[in-house]
Scaffold this motif. Structure first.
Motif, PDB file in Angstrom:
ATOM      1  N   GLN A 171       0.840  -1.184   0.000  1.00 24.10           N
ATOM      2  CA  GLN A 171       0.000   0.000   0.000  1.00 24.10           C
ATOM      3  C   GLN A 171       0.888   1.251   0.000  1.00 24.10           C
ATOM      4  OE1 GLN A 171      -0.658  -2.177   3.149  1.00 24.10           O
ATOM      5  NE2 GLN A 171      -1.367  -3.554   1.518  1.00 24.10           N
ATOM      6  N   GLU A 172       0.328   2.347  -0.440  1.00 28.40           N
ATOM      7  CA  GLU A 172       1.000   3.656  -0.561  1.00 28.40           C
ATOM      8  C   GLU A 172       2.145   3.640  -1.559  1.00 28.40           C
ATOM      9  OE1 GLU A 172       1.721   6.142   2.811  1.00 28.40           O
ATOM     10  OE2 GLU A 172      -0.101   5.489   3.862  1.00 28.40           O
ATOM     11  N   VAL A 173       2.045   2.809  -2.594  1.00 27.31           N
ATOM     12  CA  VAL A 173       2.961   2.918  -3.734  1.00 27.31           C
ATOM     13  C   VAL A 173       2.275   3.857  -4.718  1.00 27.31           C
ATOM     14  CG1 VAL A 173       4.297   1.672  -5.465  1.00 27.31           C
ATOM     15  CG2 VAL A 173       3.716   0.550  -3.310  1.00 27.31           C
ATOM     16  N   ILE A 174       2.324   5.132  -4.439  1.00 23.29           N
ATOM     17  CA  ILE A 174       1.510   6.110  -5.154  1.00 23.29           C
ATOM     18  C   ILE A 174       2.160   6.561  -6.455  1.00 23.29           C
ATOM     19  CG2 ILE A 174       0.487   8.419  -4.986  1.00 23.29           C
ATOM     20  CD1 ILE A 174       0.292   7.904  -1.932  1.00 23.29           C
ATOM     21  N   SER A 175       3.467   6.715  -6.446  1.00 27.43           N
ATOM     22  CA  SER A 175       4.183   7.271  -7.592  1.00 27.43           C
ATOM     23  C   SER A 175       4.531   6.204  -8.623  1.00 27.43           C
ATOM     24  CB  SER A 175       5.470   7.945  -7.116  1.00 27.43           C
ATOM     25  OG  SER A 175       6.354   8.173  -8.188  1.00 27.43           O
ATOM     26  N   PRO A 176       4.224   6.430  -9.906  1.00 26.86           N
ATOM     27  CA  PRO A 176       4.677   5.495 -10.950  1.00 26.86           C
ATOM     28  C   PRO A 176       6.194   5.357 -10.993  1.00 26.86           C
ATOM     29  CG  PRO A 176       2.971   6.949 -11.804  1.00 26.86           C
ATOM     30  CD  PRO A 176       3.355   7.486 -10.457  1.00 26.86           C
ATOM     31  N   LEU A 177       6.921   6.396 -10.616  1.00 23.71           N
ATOM     32  CA  LEU A 177       8.382   6.315 -10.597  1.00 23.71           C
ATOM     33  C   LEU A 177       8.862   5.365  -9.507  1.00 23.71           C
ATOM     34  CD1 LEU A 177       9.315  10.077 -11.160  1.00 23.71           C
ATOM     35  CD2 LEU A 177       9.276   8.211 -12.838  1.00 23.71           C
ATOM     36  N   ILE A 178       8.230   5.433  -8.344  1.00 24.52           N
ATOM     37  CA  ILE A 178       8.567   4.510  -7.262  1.00 24.52           C
ATOM     38  C   ILE A 178       8.222   3.078  -7.676  1.00 24.52           C
ATOM     39  CG2 ILE A 178       7.950   3.795  -4.926  1.00 24.52           C
ATOM     40  CD1 ILE A 178       9.741   6.137  -4.821  1.00 24.52           C
ATOM     41  N   LEU A 179       7.061   2.912  -8.322  1.00 26.30           N
ATOM     42  CA  LEU A 179       6.662   1.586  -8.781  1.00 26.30           C
ATOM     43  C   LEU A 179       7.674   1.035  -9.786  1.00 26.30           C
ATOM     44  CD1 LEU A 179       4.790  -0.815  -9.035  1.00 26.30           C
ATOM     45  CD2 LEU A 179       3.366   0.529 -10.609  1.00 26.30           C
ATOM     46  N   ALA A 180       8.114   1.874 -10.724  1.00 22.40           N
ATOM     47  CA  ALA A 180       9.105   1.431 -11.707  1.00 22.40           C
ATOM     48  C   ALA A 180      10.404   1.011 -11.015  1.00 22.40           C
ATOM     49  CB  ALA A 180       9.373   2.547 -12.713  1.00 22.40           C
ATOM     50  N   ARG A 181      10.784   1.752 -10.001  1.00 20.42           N
ATOM     51  CA  ARG A 181      11.992   1.426  -9.242  1.00 20.42           C
ATOM     52  C   ARG A 181      11.840   0.061  -8.562  1.00 20.42           C
ATOM     53  NH1 ARG A 181      15.381   5.736  -7.496  1.00 20.42           N
ATOM     54  NH2 ARG A 181      17.037   5.024  -6.095  1.00 20.42           N
ATOM     55  N   LEU A 182      10.671  -0.169  -7.995  1.00 20.66           N
ATOM     56  CA  LEU A 182      10.379  -1.444  -7.352  1.00 20.66           C
ATOM     57  C   LEU A 182      10.434  -2.590  -8.360  1.00 20.66           C
ATOM     58  CD1 LEU A 182       9.233  -3.121  -4.910  1.00 20.66           C
ATOM     59  CD2 LEU A 182       6.957  -2.517  -5.776  1.00 20.66           C
ATOM     60  N   ARG A 183       9.842  -2.387  -9.525  1.00 16.65           N
ATOM     61  CA  ARG A 183       9.796  -3.447 -10.541  1.00 16.65           C
ATOM     62  C   ARG A 183      11.191  -3.840 -11.016  1.00 16.65           C
ATOM     63  NH1 ARG A 183       7.454  -6.771 -10.644  1.00 16.65           N
ATOM     64  NH2 ARG A 183       6.865  -7.211 -12.788  1.00 16.65           N
ATOM     65  N   ARG A 184      12.054  -2.847 -11.180  1.00 13.56           N
ATOM     66  CA  ARG A 184      13.411  -3.149 -11.653  1.00 13.56           C
ATOM     67  C   ARG A 184      14.174  -4.023 -10.657  1.00 13.56           C
ATOM     68  NH1 ARG A 184      13.208   2.344 -13.405  1.00 13.56           N
ATOM     69  NH2 ARG A 184      14.312   3.023 -11.527  1.00 13.56           N
ATOM     70  N   ALA A 185      13.833  -3.920  -9.390  1.00 15.35           N
ATOM     71  CA  ALA A 185      14.588  -4.622  -8.348  1.00 15.35           C
ATOM     72  C   ALA A 185      13.924  -5.918  -7.884  1.00 15.35           C
ATOM     73  CB  ALA A 185      14.786  -3.693  -7.153  1.00 15.35           C
ATOM     74  N   THR A 186      12.788  -6.278  -8.479  1.00 19.59           N
ATOM     75  CA  THR A 186      12.081  -7.494  -8.045  1.00 19.59           C
ATOM     76  C   THR A 186      11.788  -8.387  -9.243  1.00 19.59           C
ATOM     77  OG1 THR A 186       9.985  -6.250  -8.124  1.00 19.59           O
ATOM     78  CG2 THR A 186      11.055  -6.470  -5.967  1.00 19.59           C
ATOM     79  N   GLY A 187      12.841  -8.760  -9.942  1.00 24.38           N
ATOM     80  CA  GLY A 187      12.693  -9.536 -11.170  1.00 24.38           C
ATOM     81  C   GLY A 187      12.126 -10.927 -10.965  1.00 24.38           C
ATOM     82  N   SER A 188      12.211 -11.477  -9.762  1.00 20.91           N
ATOM     83  CA  SER A 188      11.675 -12.818  -9.526  1.00 20.91           C
ATOM     84  C   SER A 188      10.165 -12.803  -9.313  1.00 20.91           C
ATOM     85  CB  SER A 188      12.371 -13.472  -8.324  1.00 20.91           C
ATOM     86  OG  SER A 188      12.045 -12.791  -7.130  1.00 20.91           O
ATOM     87  N   PHE A 189       9.575 -11.594  -9.343  1.00 23.97           N
ATOM     88  CA  PHE A 189       8.121 -11.443  -9.306  1.00 23.97           C
ATOM     89  C   PHE A 189       7.673 -10.921 -10.678  1.00 23.97           C
ATOM     90  CE2 PHE A 189       9.324 -11.366  -4.909  1.00 23.97           C
ATOM     91  CZ  PHE A 189       8.259 -11.912  -4.208  1.00 23.97           C
TER      92      PHE A 189
END
Length: 263
Positions: free
Chosen positions: A38-56
């Motif tokens: 929850q509170e992943v509001i920013s698309p930039l933050i989400l993109a950062r998260l996606r780059r670092a969680t490749g096993s998901f």
């Protein structure tokens, strides 16, 4: 079926990039199958998260330009077959969080042995921290809980389902227990009042929740309570919330319909 899940309010402000990087490392190195944030509001933050969680490789979210709708994101190591966002009906008082378009993110995931519906939600905050019956924020939360229960009941009762997130309602509140009964869910924490919100922010107790339908069992644990080390060497808490992790297991045989949850 044995599935490892996590729910965590990430806190959108205050060194968000550094904390999200640390969270992503923890999640990527974990044995979680499904992560509700929850509170992943920013698309930039989400993109950062996606780059670092490749096993998901599988992601559920919705958009309300220019933000992630409701701030809700669900990561999965198992294939996602359906995504639906259920918005809560906006209600007074007027407040900034209405811009988030809060609601619940329903995600159907194909897991070993069948399917699991995962409900990721974040209810409106009680700005007065007063859950008395006549408080205006209590009434807002009651309405959202009723809407959430109705949406959950529309999912086939034979489908295994888990609901988790920042409910902003204390676990020992009668509003929460009434919701669980109305939705046909069981509280994985069994009424425990162990805080999920950091007491150095406010003493409001167990407001993050994890519930499941009969037919599933859960072994939950409150996590992320300690400070962690950021990349620059500083130490910080991951959020103003703690997380809840759990191991879910099927207790109903294939083809058997679960019984209703007791009130």
């Amino acid at each position: 079926m044995r599935i490892r899940v996590l729910t965590f309010n990430t806190l959108f402000r205050g060194r968000a990039h550094a904390r999200m990087d640390a969270l992503a490392r923890l999640v990527e190195e974990s044995d979680y199958d499904i992560v509700c944030l929850q509170e992943v509001i920013s698309p930039l933050i989400l993109a950062r998260l996606r780059r670092a969680t490749g096993s998901f490789p599988h992601l559920a979210r919705a958009w309300t330009f220019p933000i992630v709708r409701g701030g809700l994101v669900t990561l999965s190591r198992w294939p996602i077959t359906r995504i639906h966002f259920q918005s809560f009906i906006p209600a007074r008082p007027v407040r900034p969080e209405l811009l988030l378009n809060k609601g619940a993110l329903f995600t159907r995931i194909r897991v070993p042995g069948g399917y699991l519906t995962v409900v990721n939600t974040h209810l409106s905050a009680n700005m007065d921290m007063d859950w008395s019956p006549y408080n205006v924020y209590t009434k807002v939360e009651q309405s959202e809980l009723n809407q959430l229960a109705a949406a959950i009941k529309r999912v086939d009762r034979a489908e295994p389902l888990v609901a988790m997130g920042d409910f902003n309602v204390p676990r020992d509140s009668r509003y929460f227990t009434t919701f669980a009964s109305n939705a046909g869910l069981q509280d994985a924490m069994a009424g425990s009042t162990e805080p999920t919100y950091r007491p150095d922010y406010a003493d409001i107790g167990a407001i993050d929740q994890l519930l499941h339908r009969p037919g599933l069992s859960a072994e939950p644990l409150v996590v992320f309570k300690d400070e962690i080390r950021l990349r620059n060497g500083d130490r910080a808490h991951l959020s103003d919330h703690y997380g809840i992790e759990a191991t879910l297991a099927a207790t109903t045989r294939a083809g058997e319909r679960p019984t209703s949850a007791s009130a």
